[in-house]
Motif scaffolding. Structure first.
Motif, PDB file in Angstrom:
ATOM      1  N   ASP A   9     -23.917  62.300  37.648  1.00 60.77           N
ATOM      2  CA  ASP A   9     -24.367  63.104  38.792  1.00 60.77           C
ATOM      3  C   ASP A   9     -24.683  62.238  40.003  1.00 60.77           C
ATOM      4  OD1 ASP A   9     -24.097  65.434  37.332  1.00 60.77           O
ATOM      5  OD2 ASP A   9     -26.231  65.515  36.776  1.00 60.77           O
ATOM      6  N   TYR A  10     -24.967  60.970  39.775  1.00 62.71           N
ATOM      7  CA  TYR A  10     -25.297  60.043  40.858  1.00 62.71           C
ATOM      8  C   TYR A  10     -24.104  59.162  41.243  1.00 62.71           C
ATOM      9  CZ  TYR A  10     -30.049  61.471  39.906  1.00 62.71           C
ATOM     10  OH  TYR A  10     -31.190  62.227  39.737  1.00 62.71           O
ATOM     11  N   CYS A  11     -22.910  59.638  40.965  1.00 67.92           N
ATOM     12  CA  CYS A  11     -21.717  58.832  41.211  1.00 67.92           C
ATOM     13  C   CYS A  11     -21.527  58.484  42.686  1.00 67.92           C
ATOM     14  CB  CYS A  11     -20.476  59.509  40.657  1.00 67.92           C
ATOM     15  SG  CYS A  11     -20.077  61.069  41.440  1.00 67.92           S
ATOM     16  N   SER A  12     -22.049  59.294  43.579  1.00 71.58           N
ATOM     17  CA  SER A  12     -21.926  58.963  44.999  1.00 71.58           C
ATOM     18  C   SER A  12     -22.709  57.699  45.343  1.00 71.58           C
ATOM     19  CB  SER A  12     -22.398  60.128  45.867  1.00 71.58           C
ATOM     20  OG  SER A  12     -23.761  60.400  45.623  1.00 71.58           O
ATOM     21  N   ILE A  13     -23.725  57.407  44.556  1.00 72.62           N
ATOM     22  CA  ILE A  13     -24.544  56.212  44.776  1.00 72.62           C
ATOM     23  C   ILE A  13     -24.037  55.045  43.922  1.00 72.62           C
ATOM     24  CG2 ILE A  13     -26.861  55.227  44.545  1.00 72.62           C
ATOM     25  CD1 ILE A  13     -27.896  58.147  44.889  1.00 72.62           C
ATOM     26  N   THR A  14     -23.729  55.318  42.666  1.00 71.56           N
ATOM     27  CA  THR A  14     -23.401  54.256  41.712  1.00 71.56           C
ATOM     28  C   THR A  14     -21.905  54.005  41.534  1.00 71.56           C
ATOM     29  OG1 THR A  14     -23.327  55.793  39.857  1.00 71.56           O
ATOM     30  CG2 THR A  14     -25.476  54.780  40.385  1.00 71.56           C
ATOM     31  N   ASN A  15     -21.084  54.946  41.977  1.00 78.25           N
ATOM     32  CA  ASN A  15     -19.637  54.908  41.782  1.00 78.25           C
ATOM     33  C   ASN A  15     -19.261  54.938  40.290  1.00 78.25           C
ATOM     34  OD1 ASN A  15     -17.073  55.049  42.929  1.00 78.25           O
ATOM     35  ND2 ASN A  15     -16.743  52.859  42.646  1.00 78.25           N
TER      36      ASN A  15
END
Length: 81
Positions: A9-15
């Motif tokens: 869900d945090y892929c925009s931050i963590t890639n």
């Protein structure tokens, strides 16, 4: 698995999209003695790990359905037939 799905869900931050998480975690979650043995090397080992990552990616993308209490009760009730 739910934890890894939450990380995605945090892929925009963590890639770390589900595909990336699956590539990293699949060999640990779906460990194969065949891949670790000497008979698998090169392309064959790569294909096995690729299959594992596809399976883990599918699970991560459908974690809410696969690990829902409703599905668990359906499976449990069906198993008692």
């Amino acid at each position: 698995m739910r934890h890894l799905a939450r990380l995605a869900d945090y892929c925009s931050i963590t890639n770390m999209h589900t595909k990336n998480l699956a590539i990293v975690w699949a060999p640990n979650l779906l460990r194969s003695k065949q891949i670790e043995s000497a008979c698998f090397s090169g392309t064959a080992a790569f294909m096995e790990v690729r299959i594992q990552s596809v399976v883990v990616e599918f699970i991560l993308n459908h974690v809410d359905v696969l690990f829902s209490s409703k599905l668990s009760s359906v499976i449990r009730d069906g198993a008692g037939m």
